[in-house]
Design a protein around this motif. Structure first.
Motif, PDB file in Angstrom:
ATOM      1  N   GLY A  55       0.855  -1.198   0.000  1.00  0.00           N
ATOM      2  CA  GLY A  55       0.000   0.000   0.000  1.00  0.00           C
ATOM      3  C   GLY A  55       0.886   1.242   0.000  1.00  0.00           C
ATOM      4  N   ARG A 146      -7.863  10.242  -3.342  1.00  0.00           N
ATOM      5  CA  ARG A 146      -6.767  11.027  -2.762  1.00  0.00           C
ATOM      6  C   ARG A 146      -6.029  11.767  -3.881  1.00  0.00           C
ATOM      7  N   LYS A 170     -12.038   4.193  -0.042  1.00  0.00           N
ATOM      8  CA  LYS A 170     -11.060   4.576   0.982  1.00  0.00           C
ATOM      9  C   LYS A 170     -10.804   6.062   0.836  1.00  0.00           C
ATOM     10  N   LEU A 196      -6.726   8.468   5.739  1.00  0.00           N
ATOM     11  CA  LEU A 196      -5.824   9.628   5.790  1.00  0.00           C
ATOM     12  C   LEU A 196      -4.530   9.216   6.481  1.00  0.00           C
ATOM     13  N   PRO A 197      -3.450   9.955   6.226  1.00  0.00           N
ATOM     14  CA  PRO A 197      -2.210   9.614   6.936  1.00  0.00           C
ATOM     15  C   PRO A 197      -2.440   9.648   8.451  1.00  0.00           C
ATOM     16  N   GLU A 200      -5.666   7.005  12.624  1.00  0.00           N
ATOM     17  CA  GLU A 200      -6.197   7.038  13.995  1.00  0.00           C
ATOM     18  C   GLU A 200      -6.719   8.431  14.347  1.00  0.00           C
ATOM     19  N   SER A 215      -7.322   2.404   8.052  1.00  0.00           N
ATOM     20  CA  SER A 215      -6.038   1.768   7.742  1.00  0.00           C
ATOM     21  C   SER A 215      -5.019   2.271   8.752  1.00  0.00           C
TER      22      SER A 215
END
Ligand SMILES: O=C([O-])C(=O)C[C@H](O)[C@@H](O)C(=O)[O-]
Length: 304
Positions: A55, A146, A170, A196-197, A200, A215
């Motif tokens: 990924g 994205r 996603k 997103l980066p 969390e 992710s």
């Protein structure tokens, strides 16, 4: 050869935390398959809903098409039974079609479609890109919205009608209005993944919007913390989520934000400081400095 049905992969991906393993490189930047395999077996031993081979965190953009095939085959061979492996497809449409065709042969259970490279494209062109990839495989496809491939709600709705094996969306954009429009228009037709980066950071508000999973890149090196965070999100435990954000995730993002591309470099640094080096990142990314790595090591101590 086994084939995981599109509705089955959608159900499984939506059921828990998603892991995006790093890709191991030697000091000369060649792919270190043995170390990669060992890491997949380790990560797959946790309670994860899917392993996304090569990924963004796995440096898909830096791998040759042959290497993508090797990485996906290695992941499929090492993932424990019952843990689905998702293969990447990307670059231009022709290359993405090849990768999607190869995914099933390689033993993957689904496909994650990356934005095309370099060029910008209108919605009509992006839709043609997705249709071509969905036609190239019987596997369930998740589109990654994205950068130069931000799918509007009307496009996603049209694609969901035209492509029965389009199963997931996603989000790597963080546009709340767009995400709400997509969720409202498509409902349960798709599984929604927060992407997103350092996903969390967004997990709790996204859950409110029906984005049931996300992710996790930090799962690579602090898996117990990542799973506890996910459990707190799932349980709606706001206090537990905010405590973990303050303790680790937000200071981690502060280091990550210092340079472009650090979203991956910091994960490889995390592997080093936890004694599981995955080697350096490939250019055009750069690794953290020694000082930054030491700061990350201090942070990691708080949650291990
Ligand atoms: O393609 C990727 O690696 C991602 O976008 C997933 C990452 O895990 C991202 O969500 C993150 O950094 O947490």
């Amino acid at each position: 050869m086994k084939q995981t049905a599109p509705d089955e992969i959608a159900r499984r991906l939506g059921s828990g935390l998603l892991s995006f393993p790093v890709t191991h490189f030697r000091d000369d930047l060649s792919f270190d398959e043995d170390a990669y395999r060992e890491n997949i077996a380790r990560l797959g031993g946790y309670d994860v809903a899917g392993l996304f081979a090569a990924g963004g965190t796995g440096e898909f953009f830096s791998l040759t098409p042959d290497e993508v095939g090797r990485v996906v085959r290695a992941a499929a061979a090492e993932a424990p039974d019952g843990v689905p492996v998702v293969a990447p497809a990307g670059h231009g449409t022709a290359a993405a079609v090849r990768m999607a065709e190869d995914a099933e042969r390689a033993g993957a259970d689904g496909v994650l479609l990356f934005p095309p490279y370099l060029t910008e494209a209108p919605q009509e062109g992006l839709a043609a890109h997705v249709r071509a990839v969905c036609r190239a495989t019987r596997l369930g496809v998740t589109i990654y919205s994205r950068a130069n491939a931000v799918y509007q709600d009307a496009t996603v709705a049209e694609l969901a009608d035209a492509c029965p094996n389009l199963v997931g969306f996603k989000d790597g954009v963080g546009d709340l209005e767009l995400m709400t429009r997509i969720r409202s228009r498509l409902g349960d037709r798709l599984v929604y993944v927060g992407g997103l980066p350092t996903a969390e950071t967004f997990a709790l508000p996204y859950r409110e919007m029906g984005v049931t999973t996300y992710s996790s890149a930090v799962f690579n090196f602090v898996p117990e913390f990542a799973l506890a965070f996910h459990a707190a999100v799932r349980a709606g435990d706001r206090e537990g989520v905010h405590r973990r954000l303050a303790e680790f995730v937000l200071p981690y993002c502060e280091i990550r934000n210092r340079r472009k591309g650090y979203a991956v470099g910091i994960v490889k640094a995390g592997m080093r400081v936890t004694g599981r080096s995955a080697g350096p990142v490939r250019p055009p990314l750069t690794d953290l400095t020694g000082d930054e790595t030491a700061q990350l090591a201090e942070l990691v101590k708080r949650v291990r």
